[in-house]
Design an enzyme around this catalytic site. Structure first.
Site, short mmCIF file in Angstrom:
data_model
loop_
_atom_site.label_atom_id
_atom_site.label_comp_id
_atom_site.label_asym_id
_atom_site.label_seq_id
_atom_site.Cartn_x
_atom_site.Cartn_y
_atom_site.Cartn_z
N LYS A 50 0.85 -1.19 0.00
CA LYS A 50 0.00 0.00 0.00
C LYS A 50 0.89 1.24 0.00
O LYS A 50 1.96 1.25 0.62
CB LYS A 50 -0.90 -0.03 1.25
CG LYS A 50 -1.94 1.07 1.33
CD LYS A 50 -2.82 0.84 2.57
CE LYS A 50 -3.91 1.86 2.70
NZ LYS A 50 -4.80 1.56 3.87
N SER A 53 -9.41 1.61 2.76
CA SER A 53 -8.58 2.46 1.93
C SER A 53 -7.52 1.68 1.13
O SER A 53 -6.88 2.24 0.24
CB SER A 53 -7.88 3.51 2.79
OG SER A 53 -7.05 2.90 3.77
N SER A 57 -9.90 -0.98 6.66
CA SER A 57 -9.25 -0.78 5.36
C SER A 57 -8.52 -1.97 4.78
O SER A 57 -8.10 -1.94 3.64
CB SER A 57 -8.29 0.41 5.45
OG SER A 57 -9.00 1.61 5.60
#
Length: 451
Positions: free
Chosen positions: A76, A155, A179
């Site tokens: 990420k 996210s 997330s």
């Protein structure tokens, strides 16, 4: 790249059937050829080839580092990668100073021989559960019906899509309100949110330190357990305790988590529960008033994540950089200005009380079983067209999972079925803080029963 698990790739690599350099090239070619250019924000081809060459040399010399050696991984876009600026999905950090070292967990997986192929997209500053990003694009959920663009969830949007699309077998995300588990559920993969503090957060761009946790999105629970061990610097030997369904006890909350749930989600979840019950798992249903209290607390005092995000980003959202940020992120973060210090302290105190009260309701060794989300992935365009709908959907999407962050749970989201459009439904196995080994083992049993 075929959608293969870490364990499947490891067998091929360890046996010499697959060369780590060939695997890295396959992954890089797959990323380059994929039509969705919003999945990866940067591709670390030079590093990947260097790490794959090192893995090849180890294999040829008979000194493999273990089951993760030579396996590709994506990160990420808020984990520090040496030599790259850490943008956290934001345009305002794009030209920042490059990191002078890898984040600690990046170092840990490199030490296990994993091959970092790049960083993947995310909601800006990790502050949304939908995965929408106006700067780098919004990855398309691979389960989207033909001609549609369903959201990936956030996210850790790029992480969920990269694994579901078969570009990498694992991507490491973060989870502050859901997330990791949200994109796992929307994209039909496994997502493991570890207990907060289980891994080092050094070199990870924060959102709310009182809630932030890490975890992998991958294809199987076994893969999650292998990565978990490596991120803690442990050998990957018998990483999952051996449980049978008859060893497991679950409680299904009757509070909040089913409110407004889509019929297809409830049907898939209940079918999974029936399989578990028939296999001998002990299952009860119970009311948890603590869940109501969490949302009442947020309504009265504001959310911890909003308060901490405001402090972190205050200079950005009240200065000229705000013009270059997602206005929805700015608007939501500005709500933190209304949260007083006394509100924040009262919430922290109430949190400890609610954690203790919740844990007192659990029977020994009991885990929580619930739908990960009350709905399948919605279409993107209506959310872009209607800001009120965007915020409404964001709140609905985060609702079930944020309970676990507030109560300091660990949890694994597993695919448990689909709706009429073949959009994935997620089932969530959660446990109290520190119960990670138990949760992973139980999730492995559930996974095997569900097929």
């Amino acid at each position: 790249m075929p959608a293969r698990s870490i364990a499947q790739l490891s067998i091929l690599l360890q046996s010499g059937t697959l060369d780590p350099v060939d695997l890295a090239e396959e992954a890089l070619a797959g990323i380059a050829a994929h039509p969705d250019k919003a999945i990866f924000t940067s591709v670390t081809a030079v590093r990947a080839r260097r790490e794959a060459e090192a893995a090849r040399k180890r294999f040829r010399e008979g000194r493999s580092l273990g089951p993760l050696d030579g396996v590709p991984v994506a990160w990420k876009d808020l984990f520090d990668i040496e030599g790259l600026p850490t943008t956290a999905g934001s345009r305002v950090l794009k030209h920042g100073a490059p990191a002078d070292r890898d984040a600690m967990v990046v170092q840990a997986l490199a030490g296990a021989g994993m091959v970092s192929v790049g960083r993947v997209n995310m909601s800006e500053f990790a502050f949304s559960g939908l995965g929408v990003n106006p700067h780098y694009g919004t990855p398309r959920n691979p389960a989207s019906p033909a001609g549609e663009h369903r959201i990936p969830g956030g996210s850790s949007s790029g992480s969920g899509v990269a694994v579901a699309a078969g570009l990498v077998p694992v991507s490491i995300g973060t989870d502050t309100g859901g997330s990791v588990r949200i994109p796992a559920a929307f994209n039909g993969v496994v997502g493991y949110k570890a207990t907060r503090g289980r891994y080092s957060m050094e070199g990870v761009f924060p959102l709310a330190k009182s809630l932030d946790s890490l975890g992998p999105l991958c294809r199987t629970v076994q893969d999650a357990a292998l990565v978990d061990a490596a991120m803690r610097g442990l050998p990957a030997v018998d990483v999952l305790p051996r449980f049978n369904a008859a060893d497991l006890a679950f409680v299904i909350p009757e509070t909040v988590v089913f409110d407004g749930a889509e019929p297809a989600v409830v049907a898939a979840f209940e079918a999974a529960v029936e399989r578990l019950s028939r296999a001998g798992a002990r299952i009860r249903r119970a009311v948890f008033p603590e869940f109501f209290e969490i949302f009442d607390l947020m309504a009265r005092h504001g959310a911890l994540v909003t308060a901490e995000a405001f402090v972190l980003h205050q200079a950005r959202i009240t200065g000229p950089q705000a013009a270059d940020m997602d206005p929805r992120v700015v608007k939501r973060t500005l709500l933190g200005a209304k949260i007083s210090l006394s509100d924040y302290i009262e919430t922290l105190a109430a949190r400890e009380r609610l954690i203790a009260a919740f844990e007192a309701r659990l029977e020994p060794a009991e885990l929580v079983l619930s739908p990960t989300l009350p709905h399948v992935a919605p279409a993107l365009q209506p959310l872009l067209d209607d800001e009120d709908l965007f915020f409404q959907m964001n709140g609905r999407t985060l609702r079930n999972t944020l309970i676990g962050n507030f109560l300091d749970w660990c949890g694994v989201s597993l695919p448990c079925g689909t709706d009429a459009d073949d959009l994935p439904v997620g089932l969530l196995v959660s446990g109290r803080r520190g119960a990670d080994a138990q949760v992973l083992a139980a999730a492995g049993v559930v996974e095997a029963l569900l097929g």
